[in-house]
Design an enzyme around this catalytic site. Structure first.
Site: not given
Length: 672
Positions: A69, A188
């Site tokens: 991603h 993250c």
């Protein structure tokens, strides 16, 4: 509600028979489907962003799941694609290849509501029944239907993605008779997947253990802060993060477990047990390490040690930069005899250049005087938070007093941090906990550190520092060239990563006690660090057809980045083609490092690139060394990419045939 909100995963973006032998191939196959639906505007640019995210941390999860991603300017709307790979694709998970692969794409400025859907998917991937249903789906439409149901209610997730989940039971009972309480923060780099998966895993583990838990997910879908009451009544804190925790001071005074975000996904029960154990021992530290930890590898001692040392170096660099440039300017204005000038506090003539040069020199010298204490203080800070600052600075001052120099500062910082951490592990009476961070820990830490530095380790370290200084002073001939080759290889191996920073730290450490040898080392390190981006800029200019349109755009920016000594300007190229770019960059760096040492070039400034050329010894030969390394790397990259083009057919979207478009240059950070 938009179509995207209603159907984030159309059947056209599902491939139940994904045939790919690498994660790059899997990402390309799924991305091509996104391009076909108009959701990705530049295939190569998007894949470069995916590769850059993978380089930060592997996206494979235990249980056969891969979630590549990224955020990208080449994504028009938040999108995900799903592939089921019967043969498995290695995404770096510890238990083997992934057969379920979700490619998640978010625009650079994605809407929070859309990203909430992607975060909801990340949470559901932590549920075994959902994963098993994906493996048993017979058609793309069936798989899409599993993914597309409405996300959980706001009450379940908590506003903005913060998801308080409570558990009750004897297992989680606190000594006070109420449920044991933990608050957590997960985050993250992209804030799309790992952030919410870690939150879900922690919440599930807390519910099973009967622990009352609230999680603040600092992700792309926004976040709502934990309430002051929730933090105040918590018995412990868990940080599972790969980017800085926002407003971290809120958690001061709480027993804390601090790990990478993947640890929160892979071993949540262990983290909760560790938090409970720390609370029972009465630990009060707010942070195990305030420096960001990159991924689960930060749990290892070697990774922690590197992080602590880099913490000290990063805080020391501004002092080196300011002091070094001031001293270099002083020499440029007043000559090398300026170091014997009287104090400007006693003698200063406004109309004399020598007085201004003396002012610059003496100011730079004062800045340099802080180098070792700052290094030691912030190494200790990286280990033990604010209670380590005073012992670290005291240890650094002792290192200066006994002439232990840069190495003494390193040792003093580690001793100070270790001492404070050791005291924090002791059982502390409740009455003393309030004054521990501001009185007891600095007092004991300073006394122990000073004792060890003065009477135990200081003198041996000072002798070692003197030996290193003498060795650098006597560098000449083959020895100097070999050292230049080694430093050049290190600077170009990981382009701003750990090895690059070790070489840079070695160079600026020599500036703390400058001599002819240490100035040669600084020159070689900066020259080698300039080579990779300059070489990629040259290669994209000379043979543009070997590169994608995005790479050619990045090549234009790389001219300035390389000239400014920002090695990270080559990262987009290395991420897209590491087996060709990195070896070529290392070869060019070795050539430049060797030539710089052979030409006896010197540098007093720790940074600046070509903009400090007037402050370099033998500047013409220095430029020749940089040009030689740049040509070497560019030539090797062109040769290796040319061989690849001969062996494989051109991609469907040929670089030269592609329509003109404007691509954003890659974001970079300073190599220091």
């Amino acid at each position: 509600m938009s179509e995207m909100m209603q159907c984030p995963l159309p059947a056209e973006l599902v491939d139940l028979d994904l045939s790919a032998d690498s994660k790059e191939g899997a990402a390309r196959a799924l991305a091509e489907r996104m391009v076909a639906l108009g959701r990705v505007t530049d295939l190569d640019g998007f894949l470069a962003d995916v590769a850059a995210r993978e380089a930060q941390m592997p996206t494979g999860l235990e249980g056969g799941i891969g979630i590549p991603h990224c955020r990208s300017a080449h994504v028009s709307v938040p999108t995900l694609a799903f592939g089921r790979a019967p043969s498995g694709v290695d995404f770096g998970a510890p238990d083997g290849p992934a057969d379920l692969i979700f490619l998640i794409a978010a625009p650079a400025g994605a809407d929070d509501a859309h990203l909430s859907i992607l975060s909801s998917l990340a949470r559901r991937l932590m549920r075994p029944e959902f994963v098993e249903a994906l493996r048993e789906a017979k058609t793309p439409a069936e798989a899409a239907a599993l993914v597309n149901p409405a996300p959980p209610a706001v009450e379940e997730l908590g506003p903005g993605g913060g998801a308080p989940v409570s558990g009750r039971g004897e297992v989680g009972e606190s000594p006070a008779g109420r449920p044991f309480r933990i608050v957590a923060v997960t985050s993250c780099p992209t804030g799309i997947a790992h952030t919410y998966m870690a939150a879900e895993a922690l919440q599930q583990a807390a519910a099973e253990a009967g622990i009352d838990m609230q999680v603040e997910t600092q992700g792309s879908a926004g976040f709502t802060k934990l309430t002051p009451e929730a933090i105040a009544t918590a018995d412990a804190v868990v940080f599972a993060h790969d980017v800085p925790v926002r407003e971290r001071a809120r958690f001061a005074g709480k027993p804390t477990v601090d790990v990478g975000v993947k640890a929160g996904i892979n071993r949540p029960a262990e983290l909760l047990a560790e938090a409970r154990e720390k609370a029972e021992r009465g630990e009060v530290t707010a942070r195990q390490a305030p420096v960001d930890q990159q991924g689960e590898e930060a749990d290892g001692y070697g990774a922690k040690l590197r992080t602590w040392l880099m913490s000290g170096v990063s805080y020391m660099v501004p002092f080196v930069a300011a002091g070094g440039l001031l001293i270099a300017l002083a020499f440029a204005i007043g000559g090398y005899e300026i170091n014997t000038a009287p104090s400007v506090a006693e003698h200063f003539v406004w109309t004399e250049a020598a007085s201004w040069a003396a002012l610059l020199f003496q100011t730079g010298g004062l800045a340099f005087g802080f180098l070792v204490p700052v290094l030691a203080g912030y190494i200790a800070y990286g280990m033990a938070d604010r209670p380590g600052l005073v012992p670290g600075f005291v240890g650094g001052a002792v290192a200066l007093t006994i002439n232990a120099g840069f190495l003494g500062g390193l040792i003093a910082g580690l001793i100070a941090g270790a001492t404070v951490l050791a005291v924090q592990r002791l059982r502390i009476p409740a009455a003393l906990r309030g004054i521990m961070p501001v009185v007891v820990l600095p007092l004991i830490g300073s006394a122990v550190t000073a004792f060890l530095m003065f009477l135990v380790v200081g003198k041996p370290v000072a002798s070692l520092q003197q030996a290193l200084t003498d060795w650098l002073s006597g560098l000449s001939g083959a020895n100097a060239i070999i050292l230049g080759v080694i430093l050049g290889l290190m600077m170009c191996f990981d382009l701003g990563g750990p090895l690059n920073k070790v070489a840079y730290a070695f160079a600026i450490g020599g500036l703390a006690t400058p001599n002819e040898g240490s100035l040669k080392v600084m020159a070689a390190v900066m020259a080698a660090g300039m080579v990779p981006p300059l070489a990629m800029a040259l290669a994209t200019t000379v043979r543009g057809r070997l590169f994608s349109r995005t790479e050619r755009e990045n090549g234009k920016a790389a001219w300035f980045l390389g000239a400014s000594f920002i090695s990270e300007g080559a990262i987009p190229f290395a991420a897209a083609d590491p087996l060709r770019v990195i070896p070529a960059a290392m070869a060019g760096g070795a050539v430049t490092g060797a030539l710089s040492m052979a030409f006896e070039c010197t540098l007093r400034a720790p940074h600046g690139g070509i903009f400090v050329i007037p402050l370099i010894g033998n500047p013409l030969l220095y430029l020749i060394a940089i040009a030689a390394g740049t040509a070497t790397t560019a030539g090797l990259v062109i040769l290796l990419k040319g061989m690849r083009k001969q062996d494989a057919a051109p991609p469907a979207q040929d670089a030269d045939a592609a329509p003109a478009a404007t691509a954003e240059p890659a974001k970079v950070t300073v190599a220091a």
